[in-house]
Design an enzyme around this catalytic site. Structure first.
Site, PDB file in Angstrom:
ATOM      1  CG  HIS A 228      -2.400   1.164   1.455  1.00  0.00           C
ATOM      2  ND1 HIS A 228      -2.407   1.962  -0.124  1.00  0.00           N
ATOM      3  CD2 HIS A 228      -2.599   1.317   2.528  1.00  0.00           C
ATOM      4  CE1 HIS A 228      -3.525   2.792   0.723  1.00  0.00           C
ATOM      5  NE2 HIS A 228      -3.867   1.947   1.724  1.00  0.00           N
ATOM      6  CE  LYS A 261       3.119  -8.712  -5.981  1.00  0.00           C
ATOM      7  NZ  LYS A 261       1.588  -9.025  -5.718  1.00  0.00           N
ATOM      8  CG  PHE A 265       5.812  -1.563 -11.929  1.00  0.00           C
ATOM      9  CD1 PHE A 265       5.746  -0.244 -13.097  1.00  0.00           C
ATOM     10  CD2 PHE A 265       7.227  -0.639 -11.454  1.00  0.00           C
ATOM     11  CE1 PHE A 265       6.615   0.724 -13.533  1.00  0.00           C
ATOM     12  CE2 PHE A 265       7.883   0.162 -12.081  1.00  0.00           C
ATOM     13  CZ  PHE A 265       7.820   0.653 -13.419  1.00  0.00           C
ATOM     14  CG  HIS A 267      -4.212  -0.012  -8.237  1.00  0.00           C
ATOM     15  ND1 HIS A 267      -5.452   0.064  -8.115  1.00  0.00           N
ATOM     16  CD2 HIS A 267      -3.420   1.286  -7.194  1.00  0.00           C
ATOM     17  CE1 HIS A 267      -5.417   1.534  -7.281  1.00  0.00           C
ATOM     18  NE2 HIS A 267      -4.930   1.701  -6.350  1.00  0.00           N
ATOM     19  CG  ASP A 318       2.519   4.714  -4.126  1.00  0.00           C
ATOM     20  OD1 ASP A 318       2.642   5.245  -3.042  1.00  0.00           O
ATOM     21  OD2 ASP A 318       2.326   3.815  -3.321  1.00  0.00           O
ATOM     22  NE  ARG A 343      -5.597   8.442   0.171  1.00  0.00           N
ATOM     23  CZ  ARG A 343      -5.000   6.909  -0.107  1.00  0.00           C
ATOM     24  NH1 ARG A 343      -5.602   6.653   0.318  1.00  0.00           N
ATOM     25  NH2 ARG A 343      -4.848   7.303  -1.064  1.00  0.00           N
TER      26      ARG A 343
HETATM   27  N1  CMC Z   1       5.783  -6.785  -9.696  1.00  0.00           N
HETATM   28  C1  CMC Z   1       5.970  -7.745 -10.559  1.00  0.00           C
HETATM   29  N2  CMC Z   1       4.483  -8.688 -10.120  1.00  0.00           N
HETATM   30  C2  CMC Z   1       3.750  -8.105  -9.956  1.00  0.00           C
HETATM   31  C3  CMC Z   1       3.859  -6.683  -9.921  1.00  0.00           C
HETATM   32  C4  CMC Z   1       4.305  -5.807  -9.870  1.00  0.00           C
HETATM   33  N3  CMC Z   1       4.919  -5.057  -8.912  1.00  0.00           N
HETATM   34  N4  CMC Z   1       2.054  -6.547  -9.757  1.00  0.00           N
HETATM   35  C5  CMC Z   1       1.802  -7.500  -9.751  1.00  0.00           C
HETATM   36  N5  CMC Z   1       2.649  -8.420  -9.786  1.00  0.00           N
HETATM   37  C6  CMC Z   1       2.251  -9.378 -10.895  1.00  0.00           C
HETATM   38  C7  CMC Z   1       1.485 -10.754  -9.429  1.00  0.00           C
HETATM   39  O1  CMC Z   1       2.636 -11.585  -8.806  1.00  0.00           O
HETATM   40  C8  CMC Z   1       0.612 -11.555  -9.887  1.00  0.00           C
HETATM   41  O2  CMC Z   1       1.380 -12.362 -10.859  1.00  0.00           O
HETATM   42  P1  CMC Z   1       0.690 -13.781 -10.708  1.00  0.00           P
HETATM   43  O3  CMC Z   1      -0.541 -13.939 -11.792  1.00  0.00           O
HETATM   44  O4  CMC Z   1       2.063 -14.416 -11.981  1.00  0.00           O
HETATM   45  O5  CMC Z   1       1.310 -15.002  -9.187  1.00  0.00           O
HETATM   46  C9  CMC Z   1      -0.490 -10.662 -10.521  1.00  0.00           C
HETATM   47  O6  CMC Z   1       0.294  -9.840 -11.357  1.00  0.00           O
HETATM   48  C10 CMC Z   1      -1.632 -10.535  -9.977  1.00  0.00           C
HETATM   49  O7  CMC Z   1      -1.107  -9.277  -8.464  1.00  0.00           O
HETATM   50  P2  CMC Z   1      -1.791  -9.751  -7.921  1.00  0.00           P
HETATM   51  O8  CMC Z   1      -0.456  -9.121  -6.504  1.00  0.00           O
HETATM   52  O9  CMC Z   1      -2.407 -10.884  -6.666  1.00  0.00           O
HETATM   53  O10 CMC Z   1      -2.574  -8.531  -7.685  1.00  0.00           O
HETATM   54  P3  CMC Z   1      -3.431  -7.972  -6.738  1.00  0.00           P
HETATM   55  O11 CMC Z   1      -4.085  -6.998  -6.866  1.00  0.00           O
HETATM   56  O12 CMC Z   1      -3.476  -8.485  -5.143  1.00  0.00           O
HETATM   57  O13 CMC Z   1      -2.643  -6.442  -6.827  1.00  0.00           O
HETATM   58  C11 CMC Z   1      -0.901  -5.006  -5.660  1.00  0.00           C
HETATM   59  C12 CMC Z   1      -2.056  -4.982  -6.861  1.00  0.00           C
HETATM   60  C13 CMC Z   1      -0.848  -3.690  -5.858  1.00  0.00           C
HETATM   61  C14 CMC Z   1      -0.992  -5.578  -4.501  1.00  0.00           C
HETATM   62  C15 CMC Z   1       0.765  -5.494  -6.616  1.00  0.00           C
HETATM   63  O14 CMC Z   1       0.191  -4.933  -7.607  1.00  0.00           O
HETATM   64  C16 CMC Z   1       1.889  -4.807  -6.251  1.00  0.00           C
HETATM   65  O15 CMC Z   1       2.497  -5.933  -4.991  1.00  0.00           O
HETATM   66  N6  CMC Z   1       2.421  -4.038  -6.398  1.00  0.00           N
HETATM   67  C17 CMC Z   1       3.549  -3.283  -5.598  1.00  0.00           C
HETATM   68  C18 CMC Z   1       3.612  -2.216  -4.563  1.00  0.00           C
HETATM   69  C19 CMC Z   1       2.694  -1.427  -4.972  1.00  0.00           C
HETATM   70  O16 CMC Z   1       3.160  -0.445  -5.981  1.00  0.00           O
HETATM   71  N7  CMC Z   1       1.717  -0.889  -3.722  1.00  0.00           N
HETATM   72  C20 CMC Z   1       1.195   0.458  -4.553  1.00  0.00           C
HETATM   73  C21 CMC Z   1      -0.222   0.059  -4.652  1.00  0.00           C
HETATM   74  S1  CMC Z   1      -0.859   1.886  -5.226  1.00  0.00           S
HETATM   75  C22 CMC Z   1      -0.885   2.726  -4.241  1.00  0.00           C
HETATM   76  C23 CMC Z   1      -1.135   2.531  -2.996  1.00  0.00           C
HETATM   77  O17 CMC Z   1      -2.071   2.149  -2.730  1.00  0.00           O
HETATM   78  O18 CMC Z   1      -0.415   3.143  -2.037  1.00  0.00           O
END
Ligand code: CMC
Length: 396
Positions: A228, A261, A265, A267, A318, A343
């Site tokens: 987050h 991760k 990147f 969302h 971010d 926020r």
């Molecule tokens: N780097 C590498 N792979 C990724 C990333 C990433 N940043 N984001 C998603 N994926 C892949 C993930 O590994 C998964 O692959 P697979 O299906 O092969 O296992 C697929 O994409 C789906 O990802 P998920 O984590 O299950 O999807 P989600 O909807 O739960 O994830 C997220 C959303 C934000 C948790 C995730 O994209 C992530 O961990 N991003 C990096 C942390 C980040 O930048 N967070 C800030 C979010 S936005 C601002 C905020 O809220 O603060």
């Protein structure tokens, strides 16, 4: 319960209604009380957006002047809060520091309320508490960074608006208008984003009729995580690790091979790009030009291009805000506290909304543990059996 009924991470679940903001991933838009966030960032001071989130309408000139005057009254760090911060080890994570400061404020502000029912406060009291937290957070965040650098507390300037005063409090000098503008935009972009994890946490805590400060403290805890808010800090660690655009390909090959991760990147809601990124990227570009640091933009673009082309996953807010705060002069560990300062407006708007139309938030779970079993030799009495036969949901 069949597996298909479980929404892991509550993905896709609509938990309630809200009139505060609308995220539409299809049109890639984000509206605060109906206004596109890009328009607000381009035209409004952060104080006006805070007012909008709380009151539902942008302030008139007169209302804004009154709001600003009230905000200025509550900017100072009280000696008790400063003392509480000073007692923490210097290597306390700033998120823990801010969380502690808000907790201390809450304990003081709700002292004397007598019992747990009275601590909740009226809507008017909670609006005032929201404004006070909004006003004092810049001093808490700024003092934290100064303390870690061995610098003394700087007092607020009543002649400066919120964003300019925030930078003054942190750096002890007046910021260039270009920097104030970029910072103001970042605050607006970070202000609100519907039922994200920290806001939902605040609403869950509020739904138990707990007080506003407890809800904000819980929200800060949720925001700290790198999935987050902690991602803006994590992005900068990645930038530091990579060093320069020339190293991106090699670094990314290794990171993806390790299944890391890539922070900044992806969302949960946006799958084709975060609606806030173009505005924040433009602010970052302005800062890159202002500070004459083209290598930051080169690294940014190279990593974005490489990651998007390989994974089809786009940057979130971010990603541009991390390097933007770095250019302004914030320590990497201060980035997520800046997110808190922004926020707080969205969180408290949601707390007020939850209080106005409350239902205890208490989902069900699908049990997948051991089958029922018994303590050897235990003979149940008949009175206890009555309790055991109650359905799980009714047990609190
Ligand atoms: N780097 C590498 N792979 C990724 C990333 C990433 N940043 N984001 C998603 N994926 C892949 C993930 O590994 C998964 O692959 P697979 O299906 O092969 O296992 C697929 O994409 C789906 O990802 P998920 O984590 O299950 O999807 P989600 O909807 O739960 O994830 C997220 C959303 C934000 C948790 C995730 O994209 C992530 O961990 N991003 C990096 C942390 C980040 O930048 N967070 C800030 C979010 S936005 C601002 C905020 O809220 O603060």
């Amino acid at each position: 319960m069949a597996d298909t009924d479980i929404k892991k991470g509550l993905a896709g679940v609509v938990a309630d209604e809200t009139a505060i903001s609308k995220v539409n991933p299809e049109t890639n838009s984000l509206l605060y009380r109906g206004y596109p966030v890009q328009e607000l960032a381009a035209t409004q001071p952060f104080e006006a957006v805070a007012y909008l989130l709380w009151h539902g309408e942008l302030p008139t000139e007169e209302q804004l002047a009154g709001f600003r005057a009230e905000e200025r009254k509550h900017r100072a760090l009280s000696p008790v809060v400063k003392d509480a911060i000073d007692r923490l080890p210097l290597d306390t994570h700033p998120m823990d520091e801010v969380r502690t400061a808000v907790s201390v404020i809450g304990a003081i502000e709700t002292a004397g309320t007598g019992n747990v029912l009275d601590a909740v406060g009226t809507p008017e009291e909670n609006l005032q508490r929201s404004l006070q937290l909004f006003a004092v957070l810049p001093a808490i965040v700024s003092y934290g960074q100064r303390r870690r650098r061995g610098e003394a507390l700087v007092e607020s300037r009543d002649d400066l608006d919120y964003a300019a005063n925030f930078l003054w409090l942190t750096f002890g000098e007046e910021a260039d208008p270009v920097v104030v503008d970029a910072f103001n935009r970042s605050m607006i972009l970070y202000a609100e984003h519907s039922f994200n994890a920290s806001t939902f946490t605040a609403r869950v805590i509020t739904s138990t009729l707990s007080d506003l400060y407890s809800a904000v403290v819980g929200a800060i805890g949720a925001l700290k995580g790198p999935l987050h808010g902690g991602a803006n800090e994590a992005v900068m660690h990645i930038f530091d690790e990579i060093g320069s655009a020339d190293n991106v390909v090699e670094w990314l090959d290794a990171a993806l091979a390790e299944k890391r991760k890539i922070m900044g990147f992806g969302h949960r809601v946006y799958k084709r790009g975060d609606s806030r990124v173009p505005t924040m990227k433009a602010a970052l570009d302005t800062l890159v030009a202002h500070y004459d640091r083209p290598e930051v933009a080169e690294l940014y673009t190279k990593l974005e291009d490489e990651f998007v082309s390989r994974k089809g996953i786009y940057p979130n807010l971010d990603y541009p805000s991390g390097p933007a705060y770095n250019l302004i002069g914030y320590d990497t560990l201060t980035f997520t506290p800046l997110f808190i300062a922004a926020r707080i407006t969205g969180w408290t708007a949601h707390i007020l909304e939850q209080q106005a139309s409350n239902a205890l938030i208490r989902p069900l779970s699908a049990y997948n543990g051991a089958d029922e079993r018994h303590i050897e030799g235990y003979v149940p009495d008949t009175a206890a059996l009555d309790v055991q036969e109650r359905p799980e949901e009714a047990a609190g």
